[in-house]
Design a protein around this motif. Structure first.
Motif, PDB file in Angstrom:
ATOM      1  N   ASN A  74      62.682  24.384  69.994  1.00  0.00           N
ATOM      2  CA  ASN A  74      64.021  24.021  69.519  1.00  0.00           C
ATOM      3  C   ASN A  74      64.332  24.503  68.113  1.00  0.00           C
ATOM      4  N   ASN A  75      63.332  24.981  67.384  1.00  0.00           N
ATOM      5  CA  ASN A  75      63.574  25.341  65.992  1.00  0.00           C
ATOM      6  C   ASN A  75      62.642  26.492  65.611  1.00  0.00           C
ATOM      7  N   VAL A  95      66.978  32.560  63.353  1.00  0.00           N
ATOM      8  CA  VAL A  95      67.655  31.386  63.912  1.00  0.00           C
ATOM      9  C   VAL A  95      67.467  31.354  65.424  1.00  0.00           C
ATOM     10  N   ASN A  96      67.195  30.177  65.935  1.00  0.00           N
ATOM     11  CA  ASN A  96      67.067  29.995  67.383  1.00  0.00           C
ATOM     12  C   ASN A  96      68.431  30.162  68.039  1.00  0.00           C
ATOM     13  N   VAL A  97      68.553  31.117  68.957  1.00  0.00           N
ATOM     14  CA  VAL A  97      69.818  31.333  69.661  1.00  0.00           C
ATOM     15  C   VAL A  97      69.762  30.803  71.090  1.00  0.00           C
ATOM     16  N   GLY A  98      68.676  30.084  71.427  1.00  0.00           N
ATOM     17  CA  GLY A  98      68.601  29.450  72.740  1.00  0.00           C
ATOM     18  C   GLY A  98      67.847  30.275  73.764  1.00  0.00           C
ATOM     19  N   ASP A  99      68.177  30.047  75.022  1.00  0.00           N
ATOM     20  CA  ASP A  99      67.506  30.702  76.143  1.00  0.00           C
ATOM     21  C   ASP A  99      67.737  32.209  76.079  1.00  0.00           C
ATOM     22  N   ARG A 100      66.679  32.976  76.211  1.00  0.00           N
ATOM     23  CA  ARG A 100      66.796  34.436  76.154  1.00  0.00           C
ATOM     24  C   ARG A 100      67.660  34.990  77.275  1.00  0.00           C
ATOM     25  N   PHE A 101      67.772  34.257  78.407  1.00  0.00           N
ATOM     26  CA  PHE A 101      68.599  34.722  79.514  1.00  0.00           C
ATOM     27  C   PHE A 101      70.078  34.417  79.279  1.00  0.00           C
ATOM     28  N   LYS A 102      70.336  33.219  78.754  1.00  0.00           N
ATOM     29  CA  LYS A 102      71.711  32.769  78.511  1.00  0.00           C
ATOM     30  C   LYS A 102      71.792  32.175  77.113  1.00  0.00           C
ATOM     31  N   PRO A 103      71.774  33.016  76.098  1.00  0.00           N
ATOM     32  CA  PRO A 103      71.781  32.511  74.721  1.00  0.00           C
ATOM     33  C   PRO A 103      73.088  31.821  74.373  1.00  0.00           C
TER      34      PRO A 103
END
Length: 317
Positions: A74-75, A95-103
């Protein structure tokens, strides 16, 4: 297809024909189409460890990073701890942009990138990502893919000299690794499998030469042990078998990659508890090795392969 040192070096040498400096605007051909960069990229987002490995290999530090959702990270404020295997090479705090498939598109946009790099898994997000910044999506799951992908990225980033050096260095590392493998296993038959554990602990996915991981072992000189009856999916690098079918094979060594949410320790316990697996010659001779999927399957780049060589030689000795 085995990538010999000679072929890899030829690929590296082919970069010398490129111009010493790219001219922008520059159009890059990639898995999802064509992308035009108006200027040399300075702020890059890496969607996944494959993209991160390639960028770091070229000396590029990303401002954003997306990881596999199943890792539940998460971070990314402390990359040395939280970006497994690659974190020590990350000098900033992407910065974490989330899921690599669906950022998370809002987070990606807030970073004001001028290049987004990911894999074909993010194809559903390609149109939206391309509206934020030029986006390059790569296909990286087959043997030899990263050598092609690093050339593509090097063109986009005007770092073709670095790509040539990375490819040549990797060829030398593989050549050294082939001679460092203990004599009793050098050139022998190897069974390379994924095992997800849990309810699937008695199912094994065999990795063939087209798969990136299977190709890695083949490039080290192992002869891949494959089922006599070729499942049609093996043409893409994979074939799933049961414990019963597993016991009909006769490899000199087995490499079990703990996949999905399985762990290396649990994979080892499950293998030792599997009576059919224990009938294999490799089990009887103590030549079964357990490996982490993050390093041996998800990253798939030159840094990962160097770390994989180190880990394999550590275990084989």
């Amino acid at each position: 297809m085995v990538l010999t040192v000679k072929l890899v070096l030829l690929l590296a040498c082919s970069l010398t024909t490129a111009a010493t400096a790219a001219t922008y605007p520059l159009t890059i051909n990639h898995f999802s189409g064509e992308t035009t960069l108006r200027k040399p990229p300075a702020r890059t987002v890496a969607l996944g460890p494959h993209a991160l490995d390639l960028l770091l290999s070229l000396g590029v530090q990303p401002v954003g990073y997306g990881e596999a959702a199943q890792l539940s990270v998460n971070n990314y404020g402390s990359p040395i701890r939280q970006i497994r295997y690659l974190g020590s090479r990350v000098k900033g705090t992407p910065v974490n942009v989330g899921d690599r498939f669906k950022p998370n598109l809002e987070v990606v946009a807030s970073l004001k990138p001028d290049l987004i790099v990911g894999e074909n898994y993010a194809s559903d997000s390609y149109t939206a990502l391309n509206k934020i910044a030029p986006t390059v999506l790569l296909h990286g799951i087959h043997s030899g893919d990263w050598q092609k992908n690093i050339v593509t990225l090097a063109q986009a980033l005007n770092r073709e000299g670095q790509a040539k050096a990375v490819i040549a260095r990797h060829a030398r590392i593989l050549a050294g690794a082939r001679t460092a493998i203990p004599a009793q296993l050098r050139g022998k038959k190897a069974l390379v499998v994924w095992n997800a554990g849990g309810a699937s602990r008695n199912l094994y996915t065999i990795l063939g030469p087209k798969d990136w991981t299977g190709g890695f072992f083949e490039n080290l000189g192992f002869k891949l042990e494959l089922p006599a009856r070729r499942d049609t999916t093996l043409t893409d690098g994979y074939a799933q078998i049961s414990s019963e079918a597993l016991s009909s094979l006769n490899p000199d060594a087995v490499f079990v990659i703990a996949s999905s949410k399985n762990t290396v320790a649990q994979a080892a316990r499950d293998w030792k508890a599997n009576a059919l697996a224990q009938t294999l010659r490799a089990s009887r001779q103590g030549h079964v090795y357990f490996l982490d999927v993050q390093l041996f399957s998800r990253i798939r780049g030159p840094i990962a392969e160097e770390l994989m060589v180190q880990e394999l030689l550590r275990q084989l000795r």
